[in-house]
Enzyme design. Structure first.
Site, PDB file in Angstrom:
ATOM      1  N   TRP A 217     -35.494   1.283 -21.518  1.00  0.00           N
ATOM      2  CA  TRP A 217     -35.729   1.919 -20.028  1.00  0.00           C
ATOM      3  C   TRP A 217     -37.181   1.837 -20.105  1.00  0.00           C
ATOM      4  CZ3 TRP A 217     -38.204   5.991 -18.243  1.00  0.00           C
ATOM      5  CH2 TRP A 217     -38.230   5.946 -16.708  1.00  0.00           C
ATOM      6  N   ASP A 383     -33.971   1.876  -0.408  1.00  0.00           N
ATOM      7  CA  ASP A 383     -33.125   2.089  -1.733  1.00  0.00           C
ATOM      8  C   ASP A 383     -32.367   3.185  -1.646  1.00  0.00           C
ATOM      9  OD1 ASP A 383     -33.484   2.475  -4.722  1.00  0.00           O
ATOM     10  OD2 ASP A 383     -34.663   0.738  -4.454  1.00  0.00           O
ATOM     11  N   LYS A 493     -29.823  -5.034  -3.282  1.00  0.00           N
ATOM     12  CA  LYS A 493     -30.297  -4.721  -4.565  1.00  0.00           C
ATOM     13  C   LYS A 493     -29.278  -3.875  -5.455  1.00  0.00           C
ATOM     14  CE  LYS A 493     -33.866  -1.750  -7.075  1.00  0.00           C
ATOM     15  NZ  LYS A 493     -34.834  -0.928  -6.807  1.00  0.00           N
ATOM     16  N   TRP A 494     -28.514  -4.760  -6.067  1.00  0.00           N
ATOM     17  CA  TRP A 494     -27.415  -4.253  -7.067  1.00  0.00           C
ATOM     18  C   TRP A 494     -27.885  -3.583  -8.459  1.00  0.00           C
ATOM     19  CZ3 TRP A 494     -22.163  -6.606  -5.651  1.00  0.00           C
ATOM     20  CH2 TRP A 494     -21.344  -6.005  -6.654  1.00  0.00           C
ATOM     21  N   ASP A 495     -27.626  -2.147  -8.039  1.00  0.00           N
ATOM     22  CA  ASP A 495     -28.119  -1.545  -9.325  1.00  0.00           C
ATOM     23  C   ASP A 495     -26.781  -1.310 -10.261  1.00  0.00           C
ATOM     24  OD1 ASP A 495     -30.003  -0.204 -10.952  1.00  0.00           O
ATOM     25  OD2 ASP A 495     -30.596   1.026  -9.390  1.00  0.00           O
ATOM     26  N   ASN A 497     -26.719   1.583 -13.649  1.00  0.00           N
ATOM     27  CA  ASN A 497     -27.702   2.589 -13.989  1.00  0.00           C
ATOM     28  C   ASN A 497     -27.249   3.447 -15.433  1.00  0.00           C
ATOM     29  OD1 ASN A 497     -30.296   2.476 -12.817  1.00  0.00           O
ATOM     30  ND2 ASN A 497     -28.902   3.200 -10.755  1.00  0.00           N
ATOM     31  N   CYS A 543     -30.261  -5.322 -10.836  1.00  0.00           N
ATOM     32  CA  CYS A 543     -31.045  -4.329 -11.240  1.00  0.00           C
ATOM     33  C   CYS A 543     -30.330  -3.558 -12.106  1.00  0.00           C
ATOM     34  CB  CYS A 543     -31.753  -3.536  -9.947  1.00  0.00           C
ATOM     35  SG  CYS A 543     -32.414  -1.993 -10.485  1.00  0.00           S
ATOM     36  N   ASP A 565     -38.346  -0.635 -14.629  1.00  0.00           N
ATOM     37  CA  ASP A 565     -38.760   0.424 -13.525  1.00  0.00           C
ATOM     38  C   ASP A 565     -40.298   0.785 -14.008  1.00  0.00           C
ATOM     39  OD1 ASP A 565     -36.339   0.646 -12.285  1.00  0.00           O
ATOM     40  OD2 ASP A 565     -35.615   2.434 -13.253  1.00  0.00           O
TER      41      ASP A 565
HETATM   42  C1  DGJ Z   1     -33.071   2.477 -10.901  1.00  0.00           C
HETATM   43  C2  DGJ Z   1     -33.728   1.219 -10.331  1.00  0.00           C
HETATM   44  O1  DGJ Z   1     -34.273   0.582 -11.338  1.00  0.00           O
HETATM   45  C3  DGJ Z   1     -34.836   1.835  -9.245  1.00  0.00           C
HETATM   46  O2  DGJ Z   1     -35.634   0.913  -8.830  1.00  0.00           O
HETATM   47  C4  DGJ Z   1     -34.277   2.611  -8.112  1.00  0.00           C
HETATM   48  O3  DGJ Z   1     -33.467   1.786  -7.397  1.00  0.00           O
HETATM   49  C5  DGJ Z   1     -33.262   3.478  -8.729  1.00  0.00           C
HETATM   50  N1  DGJ Z   1     -32.278   3.160  -9.814  1.00  0.00           N
HETATM   51  C6  DGJ Z   1     -32.564   4.338  -7.657  1.00  0.00           C
HETATM   52  O4  DGJ Z   1     -31.474   5.232  -8.143  1.00  0.00           O
END
Ligand code: DGJ
Length: 754
Positions: A217, A383, A493-495, A497, A543, A565
């Site tokens: 990350w 966002d 923007k399809w995140d 995480n 993303c 990020d």
């Molecule tokens: C991780 C993404 O990479 C960021 O740009 C942002 O959208 C955050 N998540 C939002 O929680």
């Protein structure tokens, strides 16, 4: 031994069948920078020679040849620079090894091999039949050719288990897409314990250099380079998705001193967004096998009678123009063939994340939108934070209603305002996740990946929805479809995480639970495909907490990706440099953010930040509420400058002039597809001992054409000529005048006349 037989689709006339089949597709493309070293206007074709029993796939500057040997094995014969049409191809002959200790099955370079019959090299497929038999010996049965696609059917020597090997050669780049379909035609179920998509065989060579990309990350896209030795290198993700520890891309270069532009390079990339593995094995004869597809780790897939399992596509290419040439081929292939077509140039976007975090509101977003519009921004993206009870990352994921405190009138007034300002509107979503603190989880705790009765490990306070479940798939598609139907949204923007943990699927039959690795990703792709079909104007960015889900599989549904990020403009130079080894700058979002940057607390000028982001698809992620009038003036000017060159930057041929890795300098050059201009960016970390910036020797120009130089802010040395030939700029070069810390220059060479 099974006999070759022509396929009905191609062998209607005996004459053609006897002679062999020739399918030729004429691919016409402009002789521009991309064709450097390529045979422009060369016909692309797949030919079968019925006498030698060889298949010859040819396109651009590449020949890929395989044949059926007397054992009925499918043998790799040649992969590399395009052969002359008259060059003979000898029939395939099994390699008997150098001693009786080497079984021919292991010494013969095969395209796709089952585990059985004495095989000790890595098998492409391994199967357990219900009677306990695990021996699988695949022999050639038949082929079919359609245009630039070839399917070869293999079958086990006694059981009705077939494998359809698929090959497709891209007419413009010579990149070959390979995959396999395992088909159970027996009367009983069986278990596929491992299956790769393909094995690529490279010629024996003692000085191969391997390149691949690793990261974490905020530190993605580190280029690794090491010599290959006998033994095995394994690149892998076991996390359920592509991952950023290592990206499913490799390049193997012949030569002890690899360079950007002249050596032979074989490269490949997997089109899969789940767990994966690529094995690079060199044997004692210095031959190299590259085998990739689903990782065998925790893998099992049950096939009932009549069922089949399709592997991901494994793409492979060859360039005689170094790793730079390999990247340029991949870039072109991605933009013209992989991503949804027709693709559009990336608009300049604004994203609210670094400015507001989760603290979004109608008034706050509108204020930012007004400022963004004044800079010439074309897309405004709200966002994280707009939905459910989302105040921070502890709650809300899964509850996809508009938060009534933050947006009491819904999203419409904000979207209308954004439109009135001349921009389109984009929105952040993270559809595959749920916070335990959400209505969705309270209602459906069984919807997440889990093992019954075991703890559920949270990452970023969230759990992974099991998209393999039909009810979860329906929920996710349903809320996205509603969101896009009820709101005028141009961009998602399809995140994504977090990684998988406890990857159980308790609701599935015991012997199908591990299929979650495949079915999850298949459902992800099908949701994306259906959304794109029903909302064709919507563009999507991949993303994953930065660049952890970038691969040629997800790119079939994405218009762009978020590489990291980490928005520190200096760190970004290395991140962006690594990214472009495998992926196009036209896919790479890059935001200008605040200074000092949160990542390293480093201060840089606004101009430097813009020039760093202008290497890709320009975005702005700064808190515009803090910008001064001077900042707006600089920003407006640079957005306009970017728009003037963005087609060349996003779609042109990229030359890495100086790598930022381990250097105080960096420089790239992009040459327009039609060759009308070259755009150069140069960056200085910090001057030392008064040393001048290295001369920039440009590349990819037409040697005879005249180019005029346009420089911003006088950043070339005094006395630099303003007009000269391509040869001059490539041989004499440009002397950049940068002294100090964190400085950057940008100039354009414009070709005169046609
Ligand atoms: C991780 C993404 O990479 C960021 O740009 C942002 O959208 C955050 N998540 C939002 O929680």
């Amino acid at each position: 031994m099974t006999e070759a037989r022509c396929n009905r689709k191609t062998d209607g006339r005996d004459f053609w069948c006897r002679l062999g089949v020739v399918i030729t597709v004429f691919v016409l493309y402009l002789a521009g920078p991309y064709t450097a070293g390529a045979q422009s206007n060369a016909a692309a074709s797949i030919r079968y020679d019925n006498t030698a029993r060889t298949f010859r796939l040819e396109a651009a500057d590449v020949s890929y040849v395989l044949g059926v040997n007397r054992e009925g094995q499918l043998q790799s014969l040649y992969w590399g620079k395009r052969l002359q049409p008259s060059d003979p191809i000898s029939p395939a002959r099994p390699d008997n090894g150098s001693s009786s200790f080497d079984l021919p099955v292991n010494a013969t370079p095969q395209e796709f091999v089952g585990w059985g019959g004495g095989l000790v090299v890595l098998p492409d497929v391994k199967i357990t039949f219900p009677d306990g038999n695990r021996d699988l010996v695949l022999k050639y049965v038949s082929y079919s050719i359609q245009g630039l696609s070839l399917t070869i059917t293999m079958k086990d020597i006694s059981r009705d288990l077939t494998v359809a090997l698929q090959y497709q050669i891209d007419g413009q780049t010579g990149i070959v897409a390979r995959s396999a379909r395992i088909e159970n035609h027996t009367a009983a179920p069986l278990t596929v314990e491992q299956t790769f998509a393909a094995t690529w065989n490279l010629p024996a060579n003692r000085d191969y250099q391997l390149r691949y990309l690793t990261g974490r990350w905020a530190g993605e896209w580190n280029l690794q380079q090491e010599p290959l030795h006998p033994g095995k290198v394994v690149l892998e993700s076991r996390r359920g998705s592509t991952g950023d520890e290592v990206n499913p891309w490799f390049a193997i270069e012949r030569g002890e001193e690899p360079d950007q532009d002249t050596s032979d390079v074989w490269f490949g990339a997997l089109g899969w967004s789940g767990s994966w593995q690529i094995n690079i094995e060199q044997d004692w004869q210095n031959r190299v096998r590259v085998t990739g597809g689903y990782t065998p780790f925790d893998f099992a897939y049950r096939l009932a009678p009549g069922e089949s399992l399709e592997t991901p596509k494994f793409y492979g290419g060859f360039s005689a123009s170094g790793v730079g040439g390999a990247s340029r081929l991949l870039h072109r292939f991605e933009l013209d063939t992989v991503i949804p077509q027709p693709h559009r140039l990336r608009p300049v976007l604004y994203n609210s994340w670094e400015a507001t975090g989760f603290d979004v509101s109608e008034a706050g977003q509108e204020a930012l939108a007004e400022k963004a519009a004044s800079l010439g921004v074309e897309r405004f993206v709200t966002d994280d934070g707009w939905f459910g009870e989302r105040k921070d990352d502890h709650a809300g994921l899964g509850d996809w209603y508009v938060n009534p405190q933050k947006f009491p009138r819904g999203l419409k007034p904000l979207i209308d305002r954004v439109h009135a300002l001349g921009m389109d509107f984009g929105l952040w979503v993270e559809p595959e996740m749920v916070n335990p603190d959400s209505d969705l989880y309270r209602k459906h705790p069984d919807w997440v990946l889990n093992f019954s009765g075991r703890p559920r490990t949270e990452g970023r306070h969230q759990l992974v929805l099991n998209l393999a479940r039909p009810d979860v798939r329906a929920y996710v598609y349903g809320f996205l479809d509603k969101l896009l139907s009820e709101n005028d949204i141009a961009f998602l923007k399809w995140d994504y995480n977090r990684n998988w943990s406890e990857p159980g699927w308790p609701a599935a039959p015991l012997d199908e639970q591990k299929e979650v690795y495949v079915k999850y990703v298949q459902n992800l792709y099908s949701i994306l495909a259906e959304l794109r079909q029903n909302h064709p104007h919507v563009e999507i960015e991949s993303c994953s907490g930065g660049g952890a889900r970038v691969d040629l599989g997800i790119l079939r549904y994405m218009d762009e990706v978020w590489p990291s990020d980490n928005t520190d403009p200096f760190d970004r130079l290395t991140i962006q440099n690594g990214f472009t080894y495998a992926y196009s700058p036209g896919l790479m979002m890059a935001w200008v953010t605040d200074s000092p940057n949160w990542m390293n607390n480093r201060s840089t000028s606004l101009e430097y930040r813009f020039l760093s982001s202008m290497q890709g698809s320009l975005g702005i992620g700064a808190n515009l509420n803090k910008w001064t009038a001077e900042d707006f003036a600089i920003g407006k000017k640079m957005v306009a400058q970017y728009k003037a060159v963005r087609e060349t930057v996003q779609e042109g041929a990229l030359y890495r002039l100086i790598s930022p890795a381990g250097s105080e300098y960096a420089a790239t050059e992009s040459v327009a597809r039609d060759g009308h201009e070259a755009v150069v960016f140069a960056y200085l970390h910090s001057s030392q001992e008064g040393k001048p910036f290295p001369m920039l020797y440009l590349k990819g120009l037409d040697p005879k054409a005249i180019y005029s130089l346009h420089v911003e802010d006088g950043k070339v040395a005094d006395g630099t000529v303003e007009r000269a030939s391509g040869d001059y700029w490539m041989q004499q070069g440009v002397e950049v005048s940068l002294r100090g810390d964190f400085l950057a220059a940008f100039f354009v060479l414009e070709r005169e006349g046609k």
